[in-house]
Scaffold this active site. Sequence first.
Site, short mmCIF file in Angstrom:
data_model
loop_
_atom_site.label_atom_id
_atom_site.label_comp_id
_atom_site.label_asym_id
_atom_site.label_seq_id
_atom_site.Cartn_x
_atom_site.Cartn_y
_atom_site.Cartn_z
N LYS A 188 64.11 9.27 10.69
CA LYS A 188 64.63 8.32 11.67
C LYS A 188 64.14 8.66 13.07
CE LYS A 188 68.49 8.41 13.92
NZ LYS A 188 69.89 8.47 14.35
N ASP A 219 69.16 3.59 11.36
CA ASP A 219 70.38 4.24 11.87
C ASP A 219 71.60 3.58 11.23
OD1 ASP A 219 70.65 1.80 13.10
OD2 ASP A 219 71.04 2.60 15.10
#
Length: 350
Positions: free
Chosen positions: A218, A236
């Site tokens: 991420k 997320d």
Amino acid sequence: MKAARKTARKAARKAAPKAVAEEGVKKTARQTAKKATPAKAVARKVTPTKAVAKKAASKKAVSAKAASEKAGSAGATAKKAAPVPHAAPEPPRNESHTALVRRARRINRELAEVYPYAHPELDFQNPFQLIVATVLSAQTTDLRVNQTTPALFAKYPTPDDLAEANPEEVEEILRPTGFFRAKTKSVIGLSKALRDDFGGEVPGRLEELVKLPGVGRKTAFVVLGNAFGRPGITVDTHFQRLVRRWRWTAETDPDKIEAAVGGLFPKSEWTMLSHHVIFHGRRICHARKPACGACPIAPLCPAYGEGETDPEKAKKLLKYEKGGFPGQRLNPPQAYLDAGGIPAPPLGAG
């Protein structure tokens, strides 16, 4: 006198066969009537069937009423019970992969019109600041990170500076972000790795970024997409929640979500797709109470109705620039300000 008697006897003899015949007819009629009687009995026996049917129907009605009352009682109990989290949404019935691709891309196009100014909501001026800010954003808000990093970067502007920092001093700066000891260890370790292994520069390749302390896929995609202009999907919490709510995928693992959603869009759209989805999740499609009545993609959303559908009430749920409130960046892009966005206040401001 004798002649009269004789005549009477002759007449009686002639009449006898007729009487017998008449008697026979009457007898036959009586026998026929007796034989017909069981038919009436049968009819009588058949008649109760209606009563039985009525009785059965009555029993069914009573059973149905009891079941209804039981269901009502169960429903009341369910209402009183604690709310059960929603299971992963399933794809719309009979939606083909082609239809899913079209719906997903149309949603992204609609969001692009609603958020033409979508951007990463972490303040940064270079790749080093962005990677540190992204690491610090775990378990806190971008707003809190943005209010904290100015002091951090003012004191430690380069990886070399932060690598040599006193951990206790860094902890004190990072305290507002929560988990400040673990985060201090991560950013100092990250800075040392950048200094020792990459000459003090943030690498621009996924394979190298994920080897850095505290950096996962991420964080790596945030840096690649926003500091180096290389496409990446940022999975997320907002992104995960919305793509499942929209039924783009039922996966729960971030890597599998990334692969599933990435397959629906051209690679060139991945970075902006992430911004559109995250912006929408923060402003309109909230986790607990989505503002369905103010949602621009409501006709395309299979989860419409999970939140407030009344337009006036939904407007009150809007956040940041959509609700007239400050955003998360202290120094947002000009396009955001032109759209009515308001800069976030610095740390400690009233």
